[in-house]
Design a protein around this motif. Structure first.
Motif, PDB file in Angstrom:
ATOM      1  N   ASP A   1       0.432  27.601 102.273  1.00  0.00           N
ATOM      2  CA  ASP A   1      -0.112  27.663 103.622  1.00  0.00           C
ATOM      3  C   ASP A   1       0.676  26.685 104.474  1.00  0.00           C
ATOM      4  N   LYS A   2       0.195  26.380 105.677  1.00  0.00           N
ATOM      5  CA  LYS A   2       0.947  25.507 106.582  1.00  0.00           C
ATOM      6  C   LYS A   2       1.058  24.081 106.056  1.00  0.00           C
ATOM      7  N   GLN A   3       0.167  23.694 105.136  1.00  0.00           N
ATOM      8  CA  GLN A   3       0.160  22.335 104.615  1.00  0.00           C
ATOM      9  C   GLN A   3       0.892  22.196 103.285  1.00  0.00           C
ATOM     10  N   VAL A   4       1.009  23.288 102.523  1.00  0.00           N
ATOM     11  CA  VAL A   4       1.439  23.170 101.127  1.00  0.00           C
ATOM     12  C   VAL A   4       2.586  24.121 100.821  1.00  0.00           C
ATOM     13  N   SER A   5       3.621  23.595 100.171  1.00  0.00           N
ATOM     14  CA  SER A   5       4.685  24.424  99.617  1.00  0.00           C
ATOM     15  C   SER A   5       5.095  23.858  98.268  1.00  0.00           C
ATOM     16  N   ILE A   6       5.516  24.747  97.379  1.00  0.00           N
ATOM     17  CA  ILE A   6       5.933  24.368  96.030  1.00  0.00           C
ATOM     18  C   ILE A   6       7.351  24.878  95.831  1.00  0.00           C
ATOM     19  N   TYR A   7       8.234  24.017  95.361  1.00  0.00           N
ATOM     20  CA  TYR A   7       9.629  24.412  95.228  1.00  0.00           C
ATOM     21  C   TYR A   7      10.278  23.600  94.119  1.00  0.00           C
ATOM     22  N   GLY A   8      11.375  24.121  93.596  1.00  0.00           N
ATOM     23  CA  GLY A   8      12.024  23.387  92.524  1.00  0.00           C
ATOM     24  C   GLY A   8      13.252  24.092  91.995  1.00  0.00           C
ATOM     25  N   THR A   9      13.810  23.504  90.946  1.00  0.00           N
ATOM     26  CA  THR A   9      15.000  24.038  90.291  1.00  0.00           C
ATOM     27  C   THR A   9      14.802  23.959  88.782  1.00  0.00           C
ATOM     28  N   LEU A  10      15.467  24.852  88.081  1.00  0.00           N
ATOM     29  CA  LEU A  10      15.485  24.854  86.625  1.00  0.00           C
ATOM     30  C   LEU A  10      16.867  24.403  86.179  1.00  0.00           C
ATOM     31  N   ASP A  11      16.917  23.408  85.276  1.00  0.00           N
ATOM     32  CA  ASP A  11      18.227  22.881  84.886  1.00  0.00           C
ATOM     33  C   ASP A  11      19.000  23.903  84.044  1.00  0.00           C
ATOM     34  N   GLU A  12      20.268  23.597  83.820  1.00  0.00           N
ATOM     35  CA  GLU A  12      21.164  24.549  83.157  1.00  0.00           C
ATOM     36  C   GLU A  12      20.736  24.863  81.734  1.00  0.00           C
ATOM     37  N   SER A  13      20.020  23.939  81.095  1.00  0.00           N
ATOM     38  CA  SER A  13      19.558  24.197  79.728  1.00  0.00           C
ATOM     39  C   SER A  13      18.330  25.081  79.698  1.00  0.00           C
ATOM     40  N   MET A  14      17.793  25.394  80.886  1.00  0.00           N
ATOM     41  CA  MET A  14      16.595  26.233  81.030  1.00  0.00           C
ATOM     42  C   MET A  14      15.399  25.595  80.333  1.00  0.00           C
ATOM     43  N   SER A  15      15.375  24.245  80.258  1.00  0.00           N
ATOM     44  CA  SER A  15      14.296  23.583  79.527  1.00  0.00           C
ATOM     45  C   SER A  15      13.407  22.715  80.400  1.00  0.00           C
ATOM     46  N   VAL A  16      13.912  22.274  81.550  1.00  0.00           N
ATOM     47  CA  VAL A  16      13.135  21.356  82.388  1.00  0.00           C
ATOM     48  C   VAL A  16      13.182  21.811  83.840  1.00  0.00           C
ATOM     49  N   TYR A  17      12.028  21.878  84.456  1.00  0.00           N
ATOM     50  CA  TYR A  17      11.952  22.143  85.882  1.00  0.00           C
ATOM     51  C   TYR A  17      11.912  20.827  86.649  1.00  0.00           C
ATOM     52  N   THR A  18      12.663  20.761  87.741  1.00  0.00           N
ATOM     53  CA  THR A  18      12.453  19.721  88.740  1.00  0.00           C
ATOM     54  C   THR A  18      11.581  20.349  89.808  1.00  0.00           C
ATOM     55  N   LEU A  19      10.333  19.949  89.836  1.00  0.00           N
ATOM     56  CA  LEU A  19       9.350  20.613  90.688  1.00  0.00           C
ATOM     57  C   LEU A  19       8.768  19.633  91.692  1.00  0.00           C
ATOM     58  N   PHE A  20       8.678  20.070  92.952  1.00  0.00           N
ATOM     59  CA  PHE A  20       8.047  19.268  93.998  1.00  0.00           C
ATOM     60  C   PHE A  20       6.923  20.084  94.633  1.00  0.00           C
ATOM     61  N   ILE A  21       5.873  19.389  94.999  1.00  0.00           N
ATOM     62  CA  ILE A  21       4.792  19.982  95.772  1.00  0.00           C
ATOM     63  C   ILE A  21       4.649  19.173  97.050  1.00  0.00           C
ATOM     64  N   LYS A  22       4.926  19.813  98.191  1.00  0.00           N
ATOM     65  CA  LYS A  22       4.676  19.185  99.480  1.00  0.00           C
ATOM     66  C   LYS A  22       3.278  19.569  99.905  1.00  0.00           C
ATOM     67  N   SER A  23       2.409  18.589 100.009  1.00  0.00           N
ATOM     68  CA  SER A  23       1.034  18.839 100.413  1.00  0.00           C
ATOM     69  C   SER A  23       0.646  17.767 101.429  1.00  0.00           C
ATOM     70  N   GLY A  24       0.429  18.185 102.666  1.00  0.00           N
ATOM     71  CA  GLY A  24       0.181  17.209 103.719  1.00  0.00           C
ATOM     72  C   GLY A  24       1.435  16.394 103.973  1.00  0.00           C
ATOM     73  N   LEU A  25       1.271  15.080 103.997  1.00  0.00           N
ATOM     74  CA  LEU A  25       2.383  14.171 104.264  1.00  0.00           C
ATOM     75  C   LEU A  25       3.175  13.827 103.009  1.00  0.00           C
ATOM     76  N   LEU A  26       2.608  14.097 101.834  1.00  0.00           N
ATOM     77  CA  LEU A  26       3.172  13.621 100.586  1.00  0.00           C
ATOM     78  C   LEU A  26       4.020  14.684  99.894  1.00  0.00           C
ATOM     79  N   ILE A  27       5.042  14.208  99.191  1.00  0.00           N
ATOM     80  CA  ILE A  27       5.921  15.057  98.384  1.00  0.00           C
ATOM     81  C   ILE A  27       5.768  14.588  96.942  1.00  0.00           C
ATOM     82  N   TYR A  28       5.024  15.333  96.162  1.00  0.00           N
ATOM     83  CA  TYR A  28       4.744  14.972  94.773  1.00  0.00           C
ATOM     84  C   TYR A  28       5.847  15.520  93.864  1.00  0.00           C
ATOM     85  N   HIS A  29       6.410  14.654  93.038  1.00  0.00           N
ATOM     86  CA  HIS A  29       7.327  15.119  92.001  1.00  0.00           C
ATOM     87  C   HIS A  29       6.502  15.411  90.759  1.00  0.00           C
ATOM     88  N   ILE A  30       6.595  16.630  90.257  1.00  0.00           N
ATOM     89  CA  ILE A  30       5.779  17.065  89.125  1.00  0.00           C
ATOM     90  C   ILE A  30       6.683  17.297  87.916  1.00  0.00           C
TER      91      ILE A  30
END
Length: 576
Positions: A83-112
Motif C-alpha cells: 500500500d502507500k505505506q509499505v513495500s517489500i523488495y530484495g535480491t537473491l544472491d548468486e548462490s540462490m541461498s540467501v535473500y537480501t530483503l527489505f521492508i519499507k513500512s512508514g519511515l523505517l526500512i527494516y532489513h530482514i
C-alpha cells in the motif's frame, strides 16, 4: 504528557478530527489495556519458489496470515508494493541461498535476514517493534484535545525498548478515531465509548491484534521498567557473529570498578543505561544489558549513525563513485537544486569535505544558539521537502571556515550518494559495509523520500555497534578482510575542525568526535560516534579498546552520561 509526546514526536503531521466540545470531555484522559498475545507484532516472512522466476510471499503472525502475494524476479530482484505505506523488495544472491530483503513500512526500512530452509523455500522474521515479544504487554492510549473541537490520541507502550510511535493523520468515522503511526506504518482504529475503548492495530489493512482499554488515571511510562541484572561477571557468550570472547582477567582488566558501575546502574545513579560492552585486543571481554534490553535487541543510534554514514561515503570514495571529497555538492544534485547552489557564490563552494566536517556554511545549526536556524533538523524535517528547505537556507559563512553541528550536512551526503550508485542506497550499505561485518538485524530510518537518512536514526544491536568501532580501530579491516581503506580511516580520525556550538568546543573529524579522558593524571585519547540520549561507540587507540554504551536519556539532559561511565569506571578498570 503532551510535552513528553512532543519530544519523542520528531515528525508530527496533524490532521485533527472534529467533535462537539461536550463529546471531548468523555474521552480525554488516559486509557490502559493488555495484549493477549505479546508476540502480535512478531511476523514470519516466507518466500516459496513456484517456478524458476516466480515466487510466493507470505507474511503472518501466530494468529493469522496478514499478507500474501505472488511476484516475479528480474535479475534476481523483486519489489512488491502493498500500500502507500509499505513495500517489500530484495535480491537473491548468486548462490540462490540467501535473500537480501527489505521492508519499507512508514519511515523505517527494516532489513530482514532470509535464510533458505529447503529447496526453493526461504524464511525470516520481522519484529515491527524491534523485539519479538512486548514485555510487559501493556498498551496505553493518551486521548487529548488537539484544539477546540479536536481530538488526538497517542499510543504508549510499557515496553520502552522501542522509542515510541509518531501518531498522525487523525480522522473520525462515527464513534471511531482513526490514525496512523508515521514511524512504523501501522494504523490504529479506536472505537470510543465512555466506559472503554476497543483498539484495533492493523498492518496493510489487516488486523494484527485488538485489545480493550479501560480508563486509567496513573502516569505513563517514560523509561524502560527496571529488571534485575546480576552484578556477577560472566564471560560473554560466544555466538556465530564473528566475535572472539575472553575474560577480564586474561585481558588485564580489573572487575571491581565494573561491579561498582553495575551497582550504580541498578541503583539508577547511572540512570537509563541499557548496555555496556568492552572489546580489548580484538576480543569481547565484557557485556552487560539492563532494563530489559538484550543481545538481540536493536537499539536506536540517533546521531551515532552519522559515523556510519561517514563510513559509507568513504567506501563510495574507495570504490571510485566519488573522485575525492573536494568535489562540489552541486555535481550530485538534481538540476533544479544544483542551479540554486551554483547561483550563489558561497553555496557553489560547498564540497563533500565541508559536509563531512559540519562546515558547509549553511544556516543549519541543530543546537547551541538562541535563534531558530533555518535548516536545523527540527525545521527541515517538518517541511514538505527536506532537500529544498536545506538548499534554500542562507549561507552564514564561507564553507570550511566555521563549524556548527547540524544534521543537514550528512543529510546532503546521503542525497549525493543516491546520485552515484546504480542501486538503492540500502543495497549499497548492506553489500559493502553491513554484510561484510555480518550485521543483519538492523533497521534504517528513511528521509522524506524514503531513502536512508544519513543524519541519524539507525537501529543496531550493541555487538554490531562494537564491530563497527573495532573495524575503525583495525584501520578498516574485519576478520582479515579490508572493508574500508586505511587512508579513509586516517582522514576520518584527523582533527579537521572544532565544533563551535558545543560546550567544550569538541574537535571533530569526518563525522567523528574527539575527546580526552583523564585517569590519575593520565590523558587518554578517544574518537567517538555519539548519539542523542547517550549512544556511544568510543575507540581508545592507546588501549587497543572499543567501548559501546547505549542509553535512554533522551529527555533528561544526561546525554553525556557515557563519558562519566567511561572515565570513572571503565578506564579505571583498564589502567589503574
Amino acid at each position: 504528557m503532551t510535552k513528553y509526546l512532543s519530544l519523542i514526536t520528531i515528525f508530527f503531521f496533524q490532521s485533527f478530527i472534529c467533535l462537539g466540545q461536550s463529546d471531548l470531555t468523555e474521552f480525554i484522559g488516559g486509557w490502559k489495556g493488555e495484549l493477549k498475545d505479546p508476540e502480535s507484532f512478531h511476523l514470519t516472512v516466507n518466500i516459496d519458489q513456484i517456478d524458476p522466476n516466480r515466487y510466493s510471499l507470505r507474511i503472518s503472525n501466530q494468529m493469522k496470515e496478514v499478507f500474501s502475494s505472488d511476484f516475479g524476479t528480474d535479475n534476481n530482484q523483486f519489489r512488491v508494493a502493498i500500500d502507500k505505506q509499505v513495500s517489500i523488495y530484495g535480491t537473491l544472491d548468486e548462490s540462490m541461498s540467501v535473500y537480501t530483503l527489505f521492508i519499507k513500512s512508514g519511515l523505517l526500512i527494516y532489513h530482514i535476514p532470509i535464510q533458505k530452509t529447503g529447496k526453493g523455500v526461504y524464511e525470516g522474521a520481522w519484529n515491527i517493534w524491534m523485539v519479538k515479544a512486548l514485555s510487559p504487554p501493556v498498551v496505553y492510549l493518551s486521548v487529548e484535545e488537539g484544539g477546540p473541537g479536536q481530538l488526538v490520541a497517542f499510543p504508549i507502550f510499557d515496553d520502552q525498548r522501542f522509542t515510541g510511535t509518531w501518531a498522525y493523520n487523525f480522522k473520525h468515522n462515527g464513534n471511531h478515531l482513526l490514525f496512523e503511526d508515521f514511524k512504523t506504518g501501522l494504523s490504529f482504529d479506536a472505537s470510543l465509548s465512555t466506559e472503554q475503548i476497543d483498539l484495533t492495530i492493523k498492518f496493510a489493512g489487516t488486523t494484527l491484534t485488538h485489545l480493550r482499554l479501560e480508563p486509567y488515571e496513573g502516569s505513563f511510562p517514560q523509561s524502560p521498567l527496571y529488571q534485575e541484572t546480576s552484578s556477577h561477571y560472566k564471560i560473554p557468550q560466544k555466538m556465530n557473529d564473528g566475535w572472539l570472547v575472553n575474560s577480564l582477567d586474561n585481558a588485564g582488566i580489573k572487575p571491581a570498578p565494573l561491579r561498582q558501575m553495575t551497582d550504580s546502574i541498578k541503583a539508577e545513579a547511572l540512570i537509563n543505561t541499557h548496555s555496556v560492552l568492552i572489546a580489548k585486543d580484538g576480543e569481547l571481554v565484557y557485556e552487560k544489558y539492563f532494563a530489559g534490553f538484550d543481545v538481540s535487541t536493536p537499539h536506536d543510534q540517533r546521531s551515532a549513525s552519522k559515523s556510519i554514514s561517514s563510513a559509507v561515503i568513504g567506501i563510495a570514495v574507495d570504490e571510485g563513485l566519488f573522485k575525492s571529497t573536494a568535489q562540489n555538492l552541486h555535481e550530485f544534485l538534481p538540476n533544479k537544486y544544483a542551479q540554486v547552489i551554483q547561483s550563489d557564490e558561497r553555496k557553489s563552494k560547498i564540497d563533500l569535505h565541508s559536509l563531512l566536517t559540519m562546515s558547509s556554511g549553511l544556516d543549519a545549526i541543530d543546537f547551541g544558539i538562541t535563534r531558530n536556524s533555518v535548516a536545523s533538523e527540527g525545521n527541515y524535517q517538518q517541511s514538505p521537502n527536506w532537500l529544498k528547505t536545506v538548499i534554500d537556507a542562507p549561507m552564514i559563512h564561507e564553507p570550511s571556515t566555521h563549524t556548527y553541528y547540524g544534521s543537514a550536512n550528512p543529510f546532503l551526503l546521503g542525497v549525493a550518494l543516491r546520485s552515484v550508485t546504480n542501486e538503492p542506497v540500502e543495497y549499497f550499505m548492506d553489500k559493502h559495509l553491513l554484510r561484510p561485518l555480518a550485521i543483519s538485524n538492523y533497521i534504517l530510518q528513511g528521509d522524506d523520500t524514503k531513502s536512508p537518512y544519513f543524519g541519524g536514526g539507525m537501529y543496531l544491536q550493541p555487538r554490531d555497534m562494537l564491530k563497527f568501532g573495532q573495524l575503525y580501530l583495525n584501520n578498516g579491516i574485519w576478520k582479515r578482510k579490508r572493508i574500508i581503506s586505511k587512508e579513509w580511516i586516517q582522514q576520518s580520525f584527523k582533527k579537521h575542525t572544532t565544533l563551535e556550538n558545543t560546550d567544550d568546543q569538541s574537535e571533530y573529524g569526518y563525522l567523528w568526535w574527539h575527546h580526552t579522558y583523564k585517569v590519575n593524571g593520565r590523558e587518554i585519547t578517544a574518537i567517538e560516534a555519539r548519539g542523542a540520549g547517550g549512544q556511544y561507540i568510543s575507540i581508545l587507540p592507546d588501549l587497543n579498546t572499543v567501548v559501546v554504551i547505549t542509553s535512554g536519556n533522551f529527555n533528561n539532559g544526561r546525554f553525556w552520561q557515557p563519558e562519566l561511565i567511561i572515565e570513572d569506571y571503565i578506564l579505571r578498570a583498564i589502567v589503574e
